[in-house]
Design an enzyme around this catalytic site. Structure first.
Site, mmCIF file in Angstrom:
data_model
loop_
_atom_site.group_PDB
_atom_site.id
_atom_site.type_symbol
_atom_site.label_atom_id
_atom_site.label_comp_id
_atom_site.label_asym_id
_atom_site.label_seq_id
_atom_site.Cartn_x
_atom_site.Cartn_y
_atom_site.Cartn_z
ATOM 1 N N GLU A 154 -15.469 -7.014 15.337
ATOM 2 C CA GLU A 154 -15.970 -7.878 14.249
ATOM 3 C C GLU A 154 -14.932 -8.978 14.049
ATOM 4 O OE1 GLU A 154 -18.796 -7.746 12.962
ATOM 5 O OE2 GLU A 154 -19.512 -5.688 13.115
ATOM 6 N N CYS A 163 -14.539 -13.256 6.227
ATOM 7 C CA CYS A 163 -15.073 -13.687 7.531
ATOM 8 C C CYS A 163 -16.385 -14.436 7.364
ATOM 9 C CB CYS A 163 -15.271 -12.475 8.424
ATOM 10 S SG CYS A 163 -16.319 -11.218 7.683
HETATM 11 P P1 NAD Z 1 -5.466 -10.426 13.048
HETATM 12 O O1 NAD Z 1 -6.332 -10.481 14.254
HETATM 13 O O2 NAD Z 1 -4.229 -11.237 13.027
HETATM 14 O O3 NAD Z 1 -5.007 -8.914 12.752
HETATM 15 C C1 NAD Z 1 -5.935 -7.868 12.642
HETATM 16 C C2 NAD Z 1 -5.248 -6.553 12.948
HETATM 17 O O4 NAD Z 1 -4.879 -6.509 14.331
HETATM 18 C C3 NAD Z 1 -3.966 -6.284 12.170
HETATM 19 O O5 NAD Z 1 -3.927 -4.931 11.784
HETATM 20 C C4 NAD Z 1 -2.881 -6.599 13.191
HETATM 21 O O6 NAD Z 1 -1.666 -5.933 12.920
HETATM 22 C C5 NAD Z 1 -3.519 -6.079 14.467
HETATM 23 N N1 NAD Z 1 -2.986 -6.617 15.723
HETATM 24 C C6 NAD Z 1 -2.294 -7.774 15.916
HETATM 25 N N2 NAD Z 1 -2.028 -7.931 17.232
HETATM 26 C C7 NAD Z 1 -2.552 -6.855 17.879
HETATM 27 C C8 NAD Z 1 -2.610 -6.446 19.252
HETATM 28 N N3 NAD Z 1 -2.087 -7.184 20.216
HETATM 29 N N4 NAD Z 1 -3.239 -5.291 19.560
HETATM 30 C C9 NAD Z 1 -3.824 -4.550 18.582
HETATM 31 N N5 NAD Z 1 -3.785 -4.878 17.261
HETATM 32 C C10 NAD Z 1 -3.168 -6.025 16.923
HETATM 33 O O7 NAD Z 1 -6.422 -10.800 11.820
HETATM 34 P P2 NAD Z 1 -6.024 -11.008 10.284
HETATM 35 O O8 NAD Z 1 -5.248 -12.269 10.131
HETATM 36 O O9 NAD Z 1 -5.469 -9.743 9.743
HETATM 37 O O10 NAD Z 1 -7.491 -11.197 9.628
HETATM 38 C C11 NAD Z 1 -8.172 -12.400 9.583
HETATM 39 C C12 NAD Z 1 -9.232 -12.493 10.677
HETATM 40 O O11 NAD Z 1 -10.122 -11.383 10.597
HETATM 41 C C13 NAD Z 1 -10.115 -13.717 10.526
HETATM 42 O O12 NAD Z 1 -10.322 -14.319 11.777
HETATM 43 C C14 NAD Z 1 -11.426 -13.153 10.001
HETATM 44 O O13 NAD Z 1 -12.567 -13.921 10.274
HETATM 45 C C15 NAD Z 1 -11.470 -11.837 10.692
HETATM 46 N N6 NAD Z 1 -12.388 -10.931 9.978
HETATM 47 C C16 NAD Z 1 -13.606 -10.644 10.542
HETATM 48 C C17 NAD Z 1 -14.514 -9.828 9.866
HETATM 49 C C18 NAD Z 1 -15.874 -9.486 10.442
HETATM 50 O O14 NAD Z 1 -16.495 -8.539 9.966
HETATM 51 N N7 NAD Z 1 -16.363 -10.205 11.440
HETATM 52 C C19 NAD Z 1 -14.163 -9.311 8.613
HETATM 53 C C20 NAD Z 1 -12.925 -9.647 8.072
HETATM 54 C C21 NAD Z 1 -12.043 -10.452 8.768
#
Ligand code: NAD
Length: 492
Positions: free
Chosen positions: A248, A284
Site C-alpha cells: 500500500e 496517503c
Molecule cells: P517509508 O517508506 O519511508 O517507511 C515505511 C516503513 O518502511 C518504516 O517502518 C520504515 O522504517 C521502513 N523501511 C525503510 N526502509 C526500509 C527497507 N529498505 N526495507 C524495509 N523497510 C524499510 O514511508 P513513511 O515516510 O513512513 O510514510 C509515508 C508514505 O507512506 C507516503 O508515501 C504515504 O503515501 C504512504 N502511505 C500509504 C498508505 C496506503 O494505504 N497506500 C497509507 C499510509 C501511508
C-alpha cells in the site's frame, strides 16, 4: 504537568524484550519534550522474532477459527478500554489532534470487528459438485507475515494487517516506523497477550531490520505500507524467495471539480478542505491536487478560502478548538516547504489558510501554516509529487478529458474524487485509473472498511479491507476429484 516519557519494548515469542540501545521519540508540538523510548533492535533480534513466528505457525494455523475470533474480540475490547490513554500518547508522539487520534482508533476497531464478523464465511471451504466431478477449494494460511508500517496512521495501518493475518491462521512480525513507535507498541502488546507466544511479534528499527524482515527465507508474505521508493527496495529484497506481497504505497490523488459543482454548498466545500488538510495532509489518500473547471474557478477559489479559513485552526493537539496540529517530523516540514518554495519561485501565488490558535508554540514545534498554491503548472513538483503535508495546488481545466488524461499519465493511482452531479461524476470516475474514486467527498470521509482499498500502478499491489483484505492472507488450495481420471487424447 507534562506526561513522563514511557519506554516500549520489542515482543518476541510472547516476552517483552528490552535492549541496551534505544532511541527517543520527540513530541512534534514541542520537540524538546521526549514522549518515549523504543528499542533499536538488531538484525539478530529480527531473526529471533521470525523464528518465533515460524515455530508458532503450525499450531496456530491448525487452531479453530472460533478460537481465533474469540481471542481477537477480547483484544478489541481491551483496545477500546485503553483508547483514551493510548490515543493521547498517539497524539503526543505524532502531532495529530486528539479527535483525529481517537478517530484512528475508532476506524481500527470498526475494521477489527468487521474482520471478526466475516472471517468464517470468507475462508470456509468451497465445495462444488459439477459435470466433471467434484472440486473442493480450501483457503490455507500463508505462513509468517512481515508487516512494515509508516508513521502517519500507525494504529489503523497495523490493525488492518494484524486482524486478517491472525484470524486466517498466520503468524506475524511487525515493525513500526521510528517516527511513531510508541502507541502502536502499546496496542500490539495488548493484542499479542491474547494470542499464543510467537503468533504476534514486534521489533523496532530501521532499514537493516526491514531488510531482514523482507529477505529471510522463513517469511512467506510481506504486508507493507509506506513510500513507493521503499517498496521498490523491498521487492528487490524479497525477490530471491519470491514472497507473496501486499503493498500500500504513495499516491497523488486528484480531485476533479465539474462545472455544475455548487460552490455555495458550504458543507461540500468543508468536505473538500478536510479532504486536503486532515492530519495536516499526511494521509496517503488526501486529495493532493484540485482541478476545477475554468467556468467556476474564480468563485471556487474564493469560497474555498472562506471555508478553509473557517475550518483550519492550527495549534496544540490537545486544544479542543484545534483541527490541525504540527507536521510529524522536521524532514517532512523541509520537504513540503521545498515544494512550496519551488512553486513560488516560478511565479505561483501561495495563500496562507486558517488561524493559528497557539502562536506561542508555532515557531518551536514542527508547525506549518496550511497553504493553497495557485498558478502552478501541471508538471511542477508541487503538482506531480506526493507532497504529504499541509499544502494543495488548485489548477483550472477546460475539458474533463484533459484532466483524466493528465491523471492517467502519472505513475500513481491510489484514490481520487469527482465533485459534481452524480451520474456525470460516475462517468468521469469510470475513466480514472485508481483503486478508489469517491463522489462528492474524499479521503477518509469516503472510506468504508467493508470494501477493498488499495492502489493501481505504483500506488500498490493487492488490497486491504473488505473480504479481499482477508483473502490476501490465504492461499487457495484446489482439491480436484475428476469424474474422468484420464485424458482421452493421450495415446495408450
Ligand atoms: P517509508 O517508506 O519511508 O517507511 C515505511 C516503513 O518502511 C518504516 O517502518 C520504515 O522504517 C521502513 N523501511 C525503510 N526502509 C526500509 C527497507 N529498505 N526495507 C524495509 N523497510 C524499510 O514511508 P513513511 O515516510 O513512513 O510514510 C509515508 C508514505 O507512506 C507516503 O508515501 C504515504 O503515501 C504512504 N502511505 C500509504 C498508505 C496506503 O494505504 N497506500 C497509507 C499510509 C501511508
Amino acid at each position: 504537568m507534562a506526561d513522563k516519557p514511557i519506554t516500549v519494548h520489542a515482543i518476541i515469542n510472547g516476552e517483552r524484550v528490552s535492549t541496551e540501545k534505544q532511541y527517543s521519540r520527540e513530541n512534534p508540538t514541542n520537540p524538546e519534550e521526549i514522549v518515549g523510548y523504543a528499542p533499536v533492535n538488531t538484525k539478530e533480534e529480527a531473526i529471533s522474532a521470525i523464528d518465533a513466528a515460524h515455530n508458532a505457525f503450525k499450531e496456530w494455523s491448525n487452531s479453530s477459527i472460533d478460537d481465533r475470533v474469540e481471542r481477537m474480540k477480547r483484544a478489541v475490547q481491551k483496545i477500546k478500554d485503553a483508547t483514551p490513554e493510548i490515543s493521547r500518547l498517539l497524539s503526543r508522539e505524532h502531532g495529530k489532534p486528539l479527535y483525529d487520534a481517537e478517530g484512528e482508533f475508532a476506524v481500527s476497531i470498526m475494521w477489527m470487528e468487521y474482520a471478526c464478523s466475516i472471517v468464517k464465511d470468507v475462508i470456509k471451504d468451497q465445495v462444488q459438485e459439477h459435470d466433471h466431478g467434484k472440486t473442493i477449494i480450501t483457503f490455507d494460511s500463508v505462513g509468517v507475515v512481515s508487516a512494515i508500517i509508516p508513521w502517519n496512521y500507525p494504529i489503523s495501518l497495523s490493525t488492518i494487517k494484524i486482524a486478517p493475518a491472525l484470524l486466517t491462521g498466520n503468524t506475524m512480525v511487525l515493525k513500526p516506523s521510528p517516527f511513531a513507535p510508541l502507541a502502536v507498541s502499546k496496542v500490539i502488546d495488548i493484542i499479542s497477550s491474547e494470542f499464543p507466544p510467537g503468533v504476534l511479534n514486534l521489533v523496532h528499527g530501521e532499514a537493516d531490520v526491514g531488510v531482514e524482515l523482507t529477505s529471510n527465507p522463513k517469511v512467506a508474505k510481506i504486508a507493507f505500507t509506506g513510500g513507493t521508493k521503499t517498496a521498490k527496495s523491498i521487492m528487490k529484497s524479497a525477490a530471491d524467495t519470491l514472497k507473496n506481497m501486499t503493498l500500500e504505497l504513495g499516491g497523488n490523488d486528484v480531485a476533479i471539480v465539474l462545472p455544475e459543482f455548487d460552490v455555495n454548498d458550504s458543507r461540500a466545500m468543508r468536505r473538500m478542505v478536510i479532504s486536503n488538510f486532515l492530519t495536516a495532509g499526511q494521509i496517503c489518500m488526501i486529495a493532493k491536487r484540485i482541478y476545477v473547471h475554468r467556468s467556476i474557478y474564480n468563485s471556487f477559489v474564493e469560497k474555498y478560502v472562506e471555508a478553509a479559513n473557517k475550518w483550519i485552526r492550527i495549534g496544540d493537539p490537545f486544544n479542543p478548538d484545534v483541527t490541525i496540529g504540527p507536521v510529524n517530523n522536521k524532514n517532512q516540514v523541509n520537504y513540503v516547504q521545498s515544494l512550496i518554495d519551488d512553486a513560488a519561485s516560478k511565479g505561483a501565488e501561495v495563500i496562507k489558510l486558517g488561524k493559528i490558535l497557539n502562536p506561542e508554540i508555532f515557531e518551536t514545534g514542527y508547525f506549518m501554516q496550511p497553504t493553497l498554491v495557485l498558478g502552478a503548472e501541471h508538471h511542477d513538483p508541487i503538482v506531480v509529487e506526493e507532497q504529504f503535508g499541509p499544502t494543495v495546488p488548485i489548477l483550472p481545466f477546460d475539458d474533463e478529458n484533459d484532466v483524466i488524461k493528465l491523471h492517467n499519465q502519472g505513475i500513481y493511482g491510489l484514490t481520487s474524487s469527482v465533485w459534481g452531479e452524480e451520474e456525470h461524476a460516475i462517468r468521469v470516475a469510470r475513466q480514472i485509473e485508481a483503486g478508489t474514486t469517491m463522489i462528492n467527498t474524499a479521503a477518509v470521509q469516503g472510506l468504508d472498511v467493508r470494501f477493498p482499498f488499495g492502489g493501481v500502478k505504483q500506488s500498490g499491489v493487492g488490497r486491504e479491507y473488505g473480504e479481499e483484505g482477508l483473502k490476501s492472507y490465504v492461499e487457495m488450495h484446489v482439491i480436484n476429484i475428476p469424474k474422468h481420471l484420464e485424458l482421452p487424447y493421450i495415446p495408450e
